[in-house]
Motif scaffolding. Structure first.
Motif, PDB file in Angstrom:
ATOM      1  N   ILE A 188      -0.858   4.377   4.330  1.00 19.27           N
ATOM      2  CA  ILE A 188       0.621   3.290   5.123  1.00 19.27           C
ATOM      3  C   ILE A 188       1.258   4.907   5.926  1.00 19.27           C
ATOM      4  CG2 ILE A 188       2.798   3.057   4.062  1.00 19.27           C
ATOM      5  CD1 ILE A 188       1.314   2.283   1.693  1.00 19.27           C
ATOM      6  N   LEU A 189       1.158   6.307   5.354  1.00 20.39           N
ATOM      7  CA  LEU A 189       1.142   7.404   5.975  1.00 20.39           C
ATOM      8  C   LEU A 189       1.209   7.083   7.667  1.00 20.39           C
ATOM      9  CD1 LEU A 189       3.264  10.329   6.087  1.00 20.39           C
ATOM     10  CD2 LEU A 189       1.465  10.336   5.436  1.00 20.39           C
ATOM     11  N   GLU A 190      -0.357   7.329   7.568  1.00 17.06           N
ATOM     12  CA  GLU A 190      -1.057   7.744   9.412  1.00 17.06           C
ATOM     13  C   GLU A 190      -0.482   6.264   9.850  1.00 17.06           C
ATOM     14  OE1 GLU A 190      -5.153   7.892   8.128  1.00 17.06           O
ATOM     15  OE2 GLU A 190      -5.100   9.736   6.866  1.00 17.06           O
ATOM     16  N   VAL A 191      -0.822   4.697   9.751  1.00 14.07           N
ATOM     17  CA  VAL A 191      -0.665   4.320   9.917  1.00 14.07           C
ATOM     18  C   VAL A 191       1.181   3.917  10.302  1.00 14.07           C
ATOM     19  CG1 VAL A 191      -0.198   1.590  10.383  1.00 14.07           C
ATOM     20  CG2 VAL A 191      -2.283   2.481   9.162  1.00 14.07           C
ATOM     21  N   GLY A 192       2.298   4.017   9.863  1.00 15.11           N
ATOM     22  CA  GLY A 192       3.765   4.439  10.370  1.00 15.11           C
ATOM     23  C   GLY A 192       3.395   5.383  10.729  1.00 15.11           C
ATOM     24  N   VAL A 193       2.975   6.787  10.670  1.00 15.74           N
ATOM     25  CA  VAL A 193       3.607   7.893  12.158  1.00 15.74           C
ATOM     26  C   VAL A 193       3.500   6.887  13.137  1.00 15.74           C
ATOM     27  CG1 VAL A 193       2.865  10.308  12.871  1.00 15.74           C
ATOM     28  CG2 VAL A 193       3.355   9.500  10.207  1.00 15.74           C
ATOM     29  N   VAL A 194       2.012   6.728  13.189  1.00 18.28           N
ATOM     30  CA  VAL A 194       1.367   5.580  14.836  1.00 18.28           C
ATOM     31  C   VAL A 194       2.599   4.570  15.517  1.00 18.28           C
ATOM     32  CG1 VAL A 194      -0.546   5.513  16.180  1.00 18.28           C
ATOM     33  CG2 VAL A 194      -0.473   6.699  14.798  1.00 18.28           C
ATOM     34  N   LEU A 195       2.957   4.086  14.186  1.00 13.31           N
ATOM     35  CA  LEU A 195       3.955   3.331  14.354  1.00 13.31           C
ATOM     36  C   LEU A 195       4.976   3.551  15.146  1.00 13.31           C
ATOM     37  CD1 LEU A 195       3.969  -0.178  15.064  1.00 13.31           C
ATOM     38  CD2 LEU A 195       5.121   0.539  11.936  1.00 13.31           C
ATOM     39  N   GLN A 196       5.947   4.406  14.336  1.00 12.20           N
ATOM     40  CA  GLN A 196       7.445   5.211  14.889  1.00 12.20           C
ATOM     41  C   GLN A 196       7.122   6.094  16.142  1.00 12.20           C
ATOM     42  OE1 GLN A 196       9.917   5.484  10.939  1.00 12.20           O
ATOM     43  NE2 GLN A 196       8.899   6.829  10.903  1.00 12.20           N
ATOM     44  N   LEU A 197       6.252   6.575  15.842  1.00 13.52           N
ATOM     45  CA  LEU A 197       5.783   6.914  17.962  1.00 13.52           C
ATOM     46  C   LEU A 197       5.800   6.056  19.057  1.00 13.52           C
ATOM     47  CD1 LEU A 197       3.563   9.929  17.070  1.00 13.52           C
ATOM     48  CD2 LEU A 197       5.895  10.280  17.301  1.00 13.52           C
ATOM     49  N   CYS A 198       4.995   4.890  18.558  1.00 15.75           N
ATOM     50  CA  CYS A 198       4.750   3.752  19.703  1.00 15.75           C
ATOM     51  C   CYS A 198       6.154   3.371  19.497  1.00 15.75           C
ATOM     52  CB  CYS A 198       3.911   3.107  19.094  1.00 15.75           C
ATOM     53  SG  CYS A 198       2.281   3.276  19.287  1.00 15.75           S
ATOM     54  N   ILE A 199       7.075   3.053  18.927  1.00 18.29           N
ATOM     55  CA  ILE A 199       8.053   2.264  19.315  1.00 18.29           C
ATOM     56  C   ILE A 199       8.939   3.885  19.947  1.00 18.29           C
ATOM     57  CG2 ILE A 199      10.492   2.369  17.994  1.00 18.29           C
ATOM     58  CD1 ILE A 199       8.532   1.450  15.702  1.00 18.29           C
ATOM     59  N   THR A 200       9.068   4.764  19.229  1.00 19.80           N
ATOM     60  CA  THR A 200      10.179   6.129  20.713  1.00 19.80           C
ATOM     61  C   THR A 200       9.504   6.102  21.480  1.00 19.80           C
ATOM     62  OG1 THR A 200      10.016   6.902  17.664  1.00 19.80           O
ATOM     63  CG2 THR A 200      10.446   8.592  20.092  1.00 19.80           C
ATOM     64  N   PHE A 201       7.799   5.718  21.841  1.00 19.76           N
ATOM     65  CA  PHE A 201       7.917   6.479  23.216  1.00 19.76           C
ATOM     66  C   PHE A 201       8.226   4.238  24.021  1.00 19.76           C
ATOM     67  CE2 PHE A 201       4.793   8.756  22.094  1.00 19.76           C
ATOM     68  CZ  PHE A 201       5.535  10.336  22.317  1.00 19.76           C
ATOM     69  N   LEU A 202       8.381   3.583  22.903  1.00 19.73           N
ATOM     70  CA  LEU A 202       8.780   2.219  24.624  1.00 19.73           C
ATOM     71  C   LEU A 202      10.108   2.897  24.959  1.00 19.73           C
ATOM     72  CD1 LEU A 202       7.626  -0.644  20.897  1.00 19.73           C
ATOM     73  CD2 LEU A 202       6.301  -0.098  24.405  1.00 19.73           C
ATOM     74  N   LYS A 203      10.648   3.356  23.890  1.00 24.51           N
ATOM     75  CA  LYS A 203      12.653   3.100  24.593  1.00 24.51           C
ATOM     76  C   LYS A 203      12.400   4.726  24.540  1.00 24.51           C
ATOM     77  CE  LYS A 203      14.448  -0.052  23.434  1.00 24.51           C
ATOM     78  NZ  LYS A 203      15.999  -0.932  24.345  1.00 24.51           N
ATOM     79  N   TYR A 204      11.600   5.876  25.296  1.00 25.98           N
ATOM     80  CA  TYR A 204      11.925   6.804  25.800  1.00 25.98           C
ATOM     81  C   TYR A 204      12.703   7.855  27.301  1.00 25.98           C
ATOM     82  CZ  TYR A 204      10.740  12.024  27.345  1.00 25.98           C
ATOM     83  OH  TYR A 204      10.539  13.009  27.569  1.00 25.98           O
ATOM     84  N   ARG A 205      12.491   6.652  28.167  1.00 24.97           N
ATOM     85  CA  ARG A 205      13.018   6.439  28.793  1.00 24.97           C
ATOM     86  C   ARG A 205      14.235   6.520  28.555  1.00 24.97           C
ATOM     87  NH1 ARG A 205      10.527   4.880  34.248  1.00 24.97           N
ATOM     88  NH2 ARG A 205       8.955   5.962  33.904  1.00 24.97           N
ATOM     89  N   TYR A 206      14.956   5.074  27.836  1.00 27.21           N
ATOM     90  CA  TYR A 206      15.707   4.603  27.549  1.00 27.21           C
ATOM     91  C   TYR A 206      16.664   6.024  27.203  1.00 27.21           C
ATOM     92  CZ  TYR A 206      19.654   2.433  25.510  1.00 27.21           C
ATOM     93  OH  TYR A 206      20.868   1.863  25.419  1.00 27.21           O
TER      94      TYR A 206
END
Length: 585
Positions: free
Chosen positions: A236-254
């Motif tokens: 859960i920790l590993e998948v969650g960290v990757v998921l949150q980084l993906c969500i973050t990079f989706l809105k990085y420029r914004y």
């Protein structure tokens, strides 16, 4: 404060600065020592077991304490250095070194603003350069508006009372000026850009359930640390960290575009908050200052809000470090958390932000008008009346060295005053003296006189007329256009005062006299005053108010007393000057 007080305070503050600077350096060294010892103890902890780690923990706490104390001394040192600069500016202003000041208002100068060009209101070696203590871009613009825009009688009286009160509060003026100078120069323009951004952009408020994901990740991290629920908690920790980084990079420029304005302001926001605190914590008596103060405290607390924004901006600074960015967003969607706080802040305070900075700008402009009295120049508040009047005693040019300037007494009795006299005798300077002091009076400030009585008038000038080769305009035609503007404005039948230097000097004597007579006739109005200088003595025969300046000679040298006298000039120094330079034998 007197001039001597500023010198005394400057010397005392300089000694204090050396003391604080020494302690600041000492604690900087101590924090480095504590940090190095902590690292060594951590390395030795492998051999010393618990003792090494305990000692490392103690030195870590000591390191944190040293950092806090060092930061406190750094802030004090920054304030003291800014205070020294402020005192030095006051001393330089009194010593006549204000022409070296960086801010001269040239940015607000327009080619069509003849008054400012002719009278040195804005630009290098100007009145603005002499008095400006504004530190925000909006405050500097507000001072320029006070000086060049027309004001009503009520506005003049309202400002005058506020300026008088600020002149009696030199400590307040100096402290606010010092806090303003602590804001980095390159950050001051950022406020206007940021305000424009928040007025034109809407930042959506995030739903709180989004932060359930970071909560789950943090719980799984705790489980992993204590070995609970493995291998599921680790997955859960590993998948969650990757998921949150993906969500973050989706809105990085914004997020980058959203956070850039407040990150740019970060180092100046605390100084703004302290400036507002300085205003809010003072008790004012004038209605204008009270209204400006209430704009800062009304509905929302500006100090609290700016400090909150400062903390948000610090979080934005943290995310600029790549390791902190990955760690904080991987565990807690840090970018979205900042967006949530920022959107919440804007929802609560954005409507009040323009009022806060507008009120601060007005106070900066009023401080600038009060600075002449704060620095103990020989100035006085004018008596502004509602009926047509203009008289003064010992009126002096604001920009001439006080030790060399000559004051004049005068009372306007007619609608038009014709001034004749020799070259360099003081005719043009006299008109500029009147106009510049009227500009100060209308702005609500002090004037350079023993006393002055005036009433609100629109100021128009025709003095430094230049040709324009690109537009095919000669000096003479340029002067015609300016005087045409005066005559057209007179049709409004509103109070006005005109200053015309060497009328129609660009044409022959026959046309010059004919044009001057027509101008005098059109501008001799019951609601207007006109000052006109000329070398044509014939214009003095029109039975208008006539004054002149003259010269005297001693030992083959020419001297001027720069004193205005009644009547038409009876002397000329043209041939004497031609002989002096060798043109005439």
């Amino acid at each position: 404060m007197s001039f001597i007080d500023f010198e005394k305070e400057y010397m005392n503050t300089k000694k204090e600065s050396q003391y604080i600077h020494r302690y600041c350096n000492m604690f900087a060294v101590l924090r480095l020592v504590f940090f190095c010892v902590m690292i060594v103890l951590l390395l030795l902890g492998y051999y010393w077991q618990n003792i090494g780690y305990v000692l490392a923990g103690i030195f870590f706490i000591g390191f944190i304490v040293m950092v806090i104390i060092h930061n406190r001394y750094k802030k004090q040192d920054l304030y003291i250095q800014s205070l020294l600069k402020t005192y030095k500016r006051h001393i330089d202003r009194k010593e006549g070194k204000w022409k070296e000041f960086e801010e001269n208002g040239e940015a607000f100068l327009s080619d069509q603003d003849y008054k400012s060009l002719d009278l040195d209101v804005l630009g290098q070696n100007s009145l603005y350069q002499m008095i400006c203590v504004a530190f925000t871009q909006q405050g500097k613009k507000q001072l320029a508006d006070y000086l060049i825009q027309d004001s009503s009688y009520d506005q003049m009286m309202e400002r005058q009372k506020a300026v008088k009160e600020l002149a009696d509060m030199p400590e307040f003026v100096v402290r606010l000026e010092t806090l303003g100078s602590m804001i980095p120069e390159q950050k001051k323009n950022g406020i206007e850009k940021w305000m424009a951004y928040i007025q034109n952009q809407s930042i959506p408020t995030l739903l709180r359930f989004l932060f359930i994901i970071p909560l789950i990740i943090c719980c799984s991290l705790i489980c992993v640390c204590f070995g609970w629920g493995t291998p599921y908690s680790q997955a859960i920790l590993e998948v969650g960290v990757v998921l949150q980084l993906c969500i973050t990079f989706l809105k990085y420029r914004y997020h980058q575009e959203m956070f850039e304005p407040i990150a740019y302001l970060s180092t100046g926001l605390e100084s703004y908050a302290q400036s507002y605190a300085q205003i809010v914590n003072n008790s004012f008596s004038s209605s204008y200052l009270k209204s400006l103060q209430s704009n800062i405290t009304h509905q929302e607390d500006a100090i609290k809000a700016i400090l909150q924004l400062s903390r948000i901006s610090q979080k934005v600074i943290y995310r600029q470090n790549i390791f902190a960015f990955l760690f904080l967003n991987g565990l807690g969607l840090f970018d979205y958390y900042i967006q949530y706080q920022y959107a919440k802040w804007l929802k609560q305070y954005s409507h009040a932000v323009p009022k806060w900075f507008e009120s601060l700008a007005h106070i900066e402009a009023l401080m600038s008008l009060a600075i002449l009295k704060v620095d103990q120049f020989d100035v006085v508040l004018p008596d502004i009346q509602k009926q047509k009047t203009l008289s003064f005693h010992d009126l002096r040019h604001p920009l001439i060295d006080p030790y060399h300037v000559v004051g004049n007494d005068f009372e306007m009795q007619e609608s038009l005053c014709v001034i004749t006299g020799s070259n360099m005798s003081g005719k043009t300077t006299f008109m500029r003296t009147i106009a510049l002091n009227l500009i100060l009076a209308y702005a609500g400030g002090f004037v350079f006189a023993k006393n002055m009585s005036c009433f609100p008038m629109h100021i128009m000038t025709s003095m430094r007329v230049k040709d324009n080769v690109e537009e095919g305009i000669s000096t003479f035609y340029g002067e015609l256009l300016r005087i045409k503007e005066m005559i057209e404005y007179s049709h409004k039948k509103q109070p006005m005062i005109c200053f015309i230097d060497e009328i129609f000097k660009g044409t022959n004597s026959l046309d010059r006299i004919a044009g001057a007579k027509a101008t005098i006739e059109k501008l001799s109005l019951p609601y207007a005053y006109t000052f006109l200088t000329t070398h044509d003595l014939e214009l003095g025969q029109l039975k208008k108010q006539n004054y002149h300046f003259d010269e005297y000679y001693e030992d083959e040298h020419i001297y001027f007393d720069y004193k205005i006298k009644k009547g038409i000039s009876k002397s000329s120094n043209g041939q004497f000057l031609l002989k002096q330079v060798g043109i005439l034998d």
